[in-house]
Design an enzyme around this catalytic site. Structure first.
Site, short mmCIF file in Angstrom:
data_model
loop_
_atom_site.label_atom_id
_atom_site.label_comp_id
_atom_site.label_asym_id
_atom_site.label_seq_id
_atom_site.Cartn_x
_atom_site.Cartn_y
_atom_site.Cartn_z
N GLU A 153 25.12 37.64 19.73
CA GLU A 153 23.89 37.78 18.96
C GLU A 153 24.15 37.70 17.45
O GLU A 153 23.41 37.04 16.71
CB GLU A 153 23.22 39.12 19.30
CG GLU A 153 22.71 39.22 20.73
CD GLU A 153 23.80 39.51 21.74
OE1 GLU A 153 23.54 39.37 22.94
OE2 GLU A 153 24.94 39.86 21.32
N LEU A 161 49.94 37.06 53.96
CA LEU A 161 49.33 38.00 53.03
C LEU A 161 47.81 37.90 53.01
O LEU A 161 47.11 38.90 52.82
CB LEU A 161 49.89 37.78 51.62
CG LEU A 161 49.40 38.71 50.51
CD1 LEU A 161 49.59 40.18 50.90
CD2 LEU A 161 50.12 38.41 49.21
#
Length: 592
Positions: free
Chosen positions: A79, A329
């Protein structure tokens, strides 16, 4: 910065309280501006991480007069940057924000920037998902007399829905992290048409095409960490870097219970990006020492699981994690519920082989009805390959159980816990306590007053400042020029690791004093920060960084917490000054 007087040229009714009105349909132009904001916000994900992806577009009708995005967690808000670019054209404009503002300035600077610039209306894509920010900026903007419309609440229609989904997608990691208290995790793999990720001998170079591998590099660059298992290290010896210019490289994590890893591997070179090896307590202490001597961080668990690793990553502040592991895994990671998205590259090849590995190991399913189904599935051709992506868990919406911000100190827990305030990442409630917070400080150096983007910039540069060496001087200048505190920290640590001979000779003795000088300057320059520090009263301040045992408390809480101690010392000095002021004001003046 745009001056406040610009507001005074506008009619007073412009700043009246927003009236209750029925939801509006989003126009085509408005939806396009919001989509532009999401594209801008997304651009930062591949540069520096982790941080929320936020952007601001200022426009008069179809004409854009200013736009910007948040570069990094310690960077200046979108902003503020957009207002500065728009200059006088910001007056009377509409601001389009993909995410409700929330930063570590401690002074509501994004709201002040929009208010002082004379912005008339703000359209917000999403409420901020973190509780201490959620609804705070929207409330402040409306109190300032600015009309605020939130997608899904104040707007209706297909265009509003499209823009809302775009805003959600660009901040998916933040939404998942806020909802599940775990980083957003993506499992990526490449397989042949018959579902193999390598031959029966383990050879896997290359299953997918060069274009697909380039897409993986881009995904790595958007991630905070990338995880592999020991098999991948032994078989492929990967680097796991983004290998793209000006792109963020993730922290590399190796999971290995028995620490059956080679003494030499590409991952042990930490000159580009850190490597963390996670293992079980007591595993191969000799190798642990060798890896630690190379700069590899070792983290021990009593019993290593994917859930433990993700909890660790959450404590580190990671928002997005990429799993590039094999089936051994990936299966327990899926079973543990820590994988949220799957990216599967399917190559038009057939390799065969009963023993050839597949991307996901044993899940224990016996019937097809048990199969996990993906949602929001997309299909994309990448060169000769097909990329199939989808989510194992629904994308969190904005109507989840996330309470709105309240005007009360953000301290939770039992009575004992409330006596302790933890801080670490800059987007936390006490994020301004971080050395990464975007508060420039002006410090004296060799008789010259120099401005630094943040305390972290100053601290890291002082490692080399004053050393009579051209390379040391260059290091200090490079750190000073770093465009965000994260980069300054990385440069400072990397230079110190590679060239310890160029550090100030008494650096270890001086560093705490240097840090205190910068903190004192920062909290003296910004009254809002000083008030925030004083508001903590006598509570214990703890830097909860799990990977910093000097400035933070470390993973096991055994760190020195030097940053917290310095802040408490500074707080005591401020309190003493306040007491003296109060005492002086209470002394009756002599009237003669």
């Amino acid at each position: 910065m745009v001056l406040l007087t610009r507001m005074q040229t506008l009619p007073m009714h412009v700043f009246s309280q927003q009236q209750q009105r029925p939801p509006l349909s989003l126009s085509h132009v408005e939806s396009q501006h919001l989509l532009t904001a999401t594209h801008l916000a997304d651009a930062s994900a591949g540069i520096t991480a982790p941080h929320p992806n936020a952007a601001c577009v200022l426009a008069h009708g179809s004409r854009v007069v200013g736009d910007a995005f948040l570069y990094a967690e310690g960077g200046r808000s979108a902003e503020i940057q957009a207002v500065e670019r728009a200059r006088e054209h910001a007056t009377g404009s509409t601001a389009y924000l993909n995410l409700e503002p929330g930063d570590c300035h401690g002074d509501d600077s994004p709201i002040l920037a929009l208010k002082q610039a004379g912005v008339l209306r703000v359209i917000v894509g999403l409420h901020h998902p973190l509780q201490h920010f959620r609804g705070k900026a929207i409330t402040a903007l409306r109190k300032a007399g600015i009309i605020v419309d939130v997608l899904g609440e104040d707007t209706v229609g297909d265009r509003a829905q499209e823009a809302l989904e775009a805003c959600q997608y660009v901040n998916i990691p933040l939404l998942y992290t806020a909802t599940h208290q775990l980083p957003f995790s993506v499992l990526k793999y490449a397989m042949t048409l018959d579902g193999k990720i390598a031959t029966s001998t383990g050879h896997s170079s290359w299953v997918s095409s060069k274009l697909s591998r380039q897409r993986v590099l881009e995904t790595r660059g958007r991630s905070n960490a990338v995880i592999v298992g020991g098999n991948t290290v032994r078989r492929d010896d990967p680097r796991l870097t983004a290998r793209q210019e000006n792109c963020h490289s993730p922290v590399r994590i190796v999971m290995s219970r028995g620490l059956d890893l080679p003494e030499e591997a590409n991952l042990w070179d930490v000159s580009i990006t850190p490597t963390i090896v996670m293992t079980q307590r007591g595993a191969r202490n000799d190798l642990q020492k060798k890896l630690a001597s190379k700069g590899v961080e070792i983290v021990e668990f009593d019993f290593l699981t994917p859930r433990d690793v993700m909890n660790y990553c959450y404590d580190c502040g990671f928002l997005s994690v990429l799993w590039e592991c094999g089936g051994t895994l990936s299966a327990p990671a899926i079973s543990a519920g820590v994988i949220h998205k799957v990216m599967a590259f399917v190559a038009p090849k057939i390799i065969g082989g009963v023993r050839a590995p597949s991307p996901v190991g044993e899940l224990g399913f016996l019937e097809m009805t048990q199969a996990l189904k993906l949602s929001n599935v997309s299909y994309e051709q990448v060169g000769p390959d097909l990329l199939i992506s989808g989510y194992l868990y629904p994308i969190p919406g904005m109507q989840v159980d996330a309470p709105m911000w309240e005007e009360a100190p953000y301290v939770t827990g039992s009575n004992d816990e409330k006596s302790v305030i933890y801080f670490h990442k800059t987007w936390g409630f006490f994020g301004a306590f971080s050395t990464f917070s975007p508060h420039p400080v002006s410090m004296e150096n060799d008789g010259k007053r120099i401005s630094w983007h943040s305390v972290e910039h100053y601290y890291q540069a002082q490692k080399f400042n004053g050393v009579k060496d051209r390379m040391a001087e260059k290091f200090a200048k490079d750190i000073q020029a770093a465009d965000c505190p994260e980069k300054a920290a990385w440069l400072g640590k990397n230079f110190a690791r590679q060239h310890p001979d160029l550090l100030q000779p008494d650096w270890q003795q001086r560093r705490t004093g240097i840090m205190y000088e910068a903190l004192a300057k920062k909290f003296s320059l910004y009254p809002d920060l000083r008030n925030l520090l004083l508001s903590t009263n006598s509570r214990l301040l703890v830097n909860s960084s799990p990977f910093d045992v000097y400035w933070g408390c470390g993973r096991n809480g055994m760190g020195l917490n030097q940053l917290g101690k310095l802040l408490m010392k500074l707080r005591a000095e401020f309190e003493a000054v306040e007491i003296v002021k109060l005492h002086k004001s209470s002394i009756p003046k002599y009237s003669g």
